[in-house]
Design a protein around this motif. Structure first.
Motif, mmCIF file in Angstrom:
data_model
loop_
_atom_site.group_PDB
_atom_site.id
_atom_site.type_symbol
_atom_site.label_atom_id
_atom_site.label_comp_id
_atom_site.label_asym_id
_atom_site.label_seq_id
_atom_site.Cartn_x
_atom_site.Cartn_y
_atom_site.Cartn_z
ATOM 1 N N UNK B 113 -13.375 6.757 -57.474
ATOM 2 C CA UNK B 113 -14.314 5.801 -57.879
ATOM 3 C C UNK B 113 -14.960 6.313 -59.179
ATOM 4 N N UNK B 114 -15.489 5.315 -59.977
ATOM 5 C CA UNK B 114 -15.932 5.661 -61.290
ATOM 6 C C UNK B 114 -17.344 6.402 -61.173
ATOM 7 N N UNK B 115 -18.031 6.653 -60.090
ATOM 8 C CA UNK B 115 -19.096 7.300 -60.016
ATOM 9 C C UNK B 115 -18.765 8.621 -59.536
ATOM 10 N N UNK B 116 -17.640 9.044 -59.350
ATOM 11 C CA UNK B 116 -17.420 10.423 -58.865
ATOM 12 C C UNK B 116 -17.820 10.872 -57.511
ATOM 13 N N UNK B 117 -17.994 9.791 -56.708
ATOM 14 C CA UNK B 117 -18.624 9.835 -55.350
ATOM 15 C C UNK B 117 -17.530 10.120 -54.244
ATOM 16 N N UNK B 118 -16.523 9.601 -54.426
ATOM 17 C CA UNK B 118 -15.459 9.336 -53.361
ATOM 18 C C UNK B 118 -13.983 9.981 -53.888
ATOM 19 N N UNK B 119 -13.897 11.094 -53.202
ATOM 20 C CA UNK B 119 -12.921 12.167 -53.868
ATOM 21 C C UNK B 119 -11.649 12.327 -52.901
ATOM 22 N N UNK B 120 -10.542 12.450 -53.579
ATOM 23 C CA UNK B 120 -9.250 12.766 -52.766
ATOM 24 C C UNK B 120 -9.148 14.418 -52.857
ATOM 25 N N UNK B 121 -8.929 15.017 -51.619
ATOM 26 C CA UNK B 121 -8.853 16.428 -51.599
ATOM 27 C C UNK B 121 -7.892 16.832 -50.933
ATOM 28 N N UNK B 122 -7.008 17.762 -51.081
ATOM 29 C CA UNK B 122 -5.773 18.282 -50.405
ATOM 30 C C UNK B 122 -6.749 19.076 -49.082
ATOM 31 N N UNK B 123 -5.978 18.910 -48.054
ATOM 32 C CA UNK B 123 -6.290 19.648 -46.722
ATOM 33 C C UNK B 123 -5.282 19.902 -45.816
ATOM 34 N N UNK B 124 -4.329 20.662 -46.397
ATOM 35 C CA UNK B 124 -3.009 21.034 -45.711
ATOM 36 C C UNK B 124 -3.242 21.527 -44.495
ATOM 37 N N UNK B 125 -2.233 21.324 -43.571
ATOM 38 C CA UNK B 125 -2.187 22.054 -42.182
ATOM 39 C C UNK B 125 -1.518 21.182 -41.081
ATOM 40 N N UNK B 131 -3.914 15.257 -47.217
ATOM 41 C CA UNK B 131 -5.422 14.895 -47.970
ATOM 42 C C UNK B 131 -6.183 14.373 -47.166
ATOM 43 N N UNK B 132 -7.493 14.413 -47.748
ATOM 44 C CA UNK B 132 -8.639 13.887 -46.841
ATOM 45 C C UNK B 132 -9.453 12.898 -48.142
ATOM 46 N N UNK B 133 -10.087 11.866 -47.687
ATOM 47 C CA UNK B 133 -11.118 11.348 -48.405
ATOM 48 C C UNK B 133 -12.460 11.838 -48.117
ATOM 49 N N UNK B 134 -13.263 12.347 -49.260
ATOM 50 C CA UNK B 134 -14.496 12.729 -48.992
ATOM 51 C C UNK B 134 -15.557 11.601 -49.809
ATOM 52 N N UNK B 145 -19.302 11.802 -45.749
ATOM 53 C CA UNK B 145 -18.157 11.467 -44.892
ATOM 54 C C UNK B 145 -17.013 11.823 -45.124
ATOM 55 N N UNK B 146 -16.344 12.692 -44.252
ATOM 56 C CA UNK B 146 -14.769 12.999 -44.442
ATOM 57 C C UNK B 146 -13.920 12.178 -43.824
ATOM 58 N N UNK B 147 -13.003 11.477 -44.349
ATOM 59 C CA UNK B 147 -11.831 10.607 -43.710
ATOM 60 C C UNK B 147 -10.746 11.435 -43.722
ATOM 61 N N UNK B 148 -10.365 12.068 -42.561
ATOM 62 C CA UNK B 148 -9.717 13.243 -42.499
ATOM 63 C C UNK B 148 -8.081 13.082 -42.024
ATOM 64 N N UNK B 149 -8.028 11.923 -41.543
ATOM 65 C CA UNK B 149 -6.491 11.995 -40.854
ATOM 66 C C UNK B 149 -6.284 12.932 -39.864
#
Lengths: 210, 210
Positions: B113-125, B131-134, B145-149
């Motif tokens: 997002x443009x505010x830098x509040x919604x982030x894609x992060x690698x969460x291997x395992x 990946x997860x969305x924070x 909130x972590x949307x973590x698959x």
């Protein structure tokens, strides 16, 4: 038909983008198998933006999406699964070795046709859950064709292993072993991002020594 | 909107099939993020047979598929990527940390997002490329909130680690580390196959000790 017909609907490609050295232009090889038991299998369905293109390619073979019985994705990268949505009449979607229809999931390897000539096999390496389709008794003089996704990137990666390694490999050791195993089994390979090619003993020797 | 809204369109599930002990009934959690910059992100698109259902769920939020700006699939399993095809107007499809539009591919992590509040992060395992969305600054009192698959299978897997391990993990050590890391960062978790849940310090302690 007396033999299983392997028809590469589109040969895959992968190369650096002309405008952005950090980006790639890529799409997968998309392959139709017209089995001699009259079933139709599609292997790797390109990106989500290829639906109309894929319908046109199938129409060129006298087929519609609803004529596809089994969808196989060699692995779950987005250029290999993009048009699965088109094939809701298929009896199975298989990604890697996980088979599903609606929300029913099973693990699956082995025969995809009633003659036991078209087989799903695990070929881990590029991802740990990659699979390939092995087609025996093909229209190429009865020889065996491996439809391998990114186990093989393209023909040139037999001479230059950096090509398949640089394309991403989650386990290089397993991938090298599977490349050699499949090369012993097959006379032709459909790689993930290049043209179908024929193997010879010199190539097998190179694959053994990597 | 002053905050980012995380809306679980469908809570995922996974359980043994009633008729076949070797088969599972499963579908993923499907989550909409209405970002405060007015963009819409969907995380995990269920199976290829869920298109009409997903359109109905979006319509319940006053949205159509063309209103989705970014599609994120936490990983490439078929219950997480099935309806990507519907979102051809999105500016990006991201599977794991690989972003694409048409045949243009890049690796991507960071702000969505443009505010830098919604982030894609690698969460291997669960897979090596998960990946997860924070989502920071959420409607839950500004919490994260972590949307973590499938990093988290469901709430109960915090007490019973066999639940997430038995659901398949390509690297249990990395997955355990990422579960703890994400739990420190987030107050709420959307797991891959269960209801959204709130974390507390006792749960974090359990996650640390596995």
């Amino acid at each position: 038909m007396l033999q299983n017909h392997v028809i590469v609907l589109q040969s895959g490609y992968a190369h650096e983008d002309a405008n952005d050295p950090n980006a790639m232009r890529a799409n997968c090889s998309c392959t139709l198998i017209r089995c001699r038991d009259s079933s139709n299998i599609i292997v790797d369905t390109m990106t989500a933006w290829d639906g109309e293109h894929l319908k046109t390619l199938l129409a060129g073979q006298g087929l519609q999406p609803d004529d596809i019985d089994v969808v196989v994705c060699t692995h779950g990268h987005s250029d290999h699964i993009g048009c699965n949505y088109l094939f809701q009449q298929a009896r199975l979607h298989i990604v890697g070795s996980t088979a599903s229809k609606h929300d029913l999931y099973t693990e699956y390897t082995g025969a995809l046709d009633t003659h036991g000539e078209v087989l799903l096999e695990k070929t881990p390496g590029h991802t740990l859950s990659c699979a390939s389709v092995i087609v025996h008794n093909s229209q190429f003089d009865g020889s065996t064709v491996g439809i391998c996704g990114d186990l093989f990137e393209r023909f040139e990666d037999i001479d230059d292993a950096q090509i398949w390694k640089a394309a991403g490999s989650e386990d290089e050791k397993q991938q090298a072993e599977q490349r050699y195993r499949i090369a012993q089994l097959c006379q032709y390979i459909v790689p993930g991002h290049g043209n179908i090619f024929q193997l010879n003993d010199e190539m097998r020797k190179k694959l053994k020594n990597i």
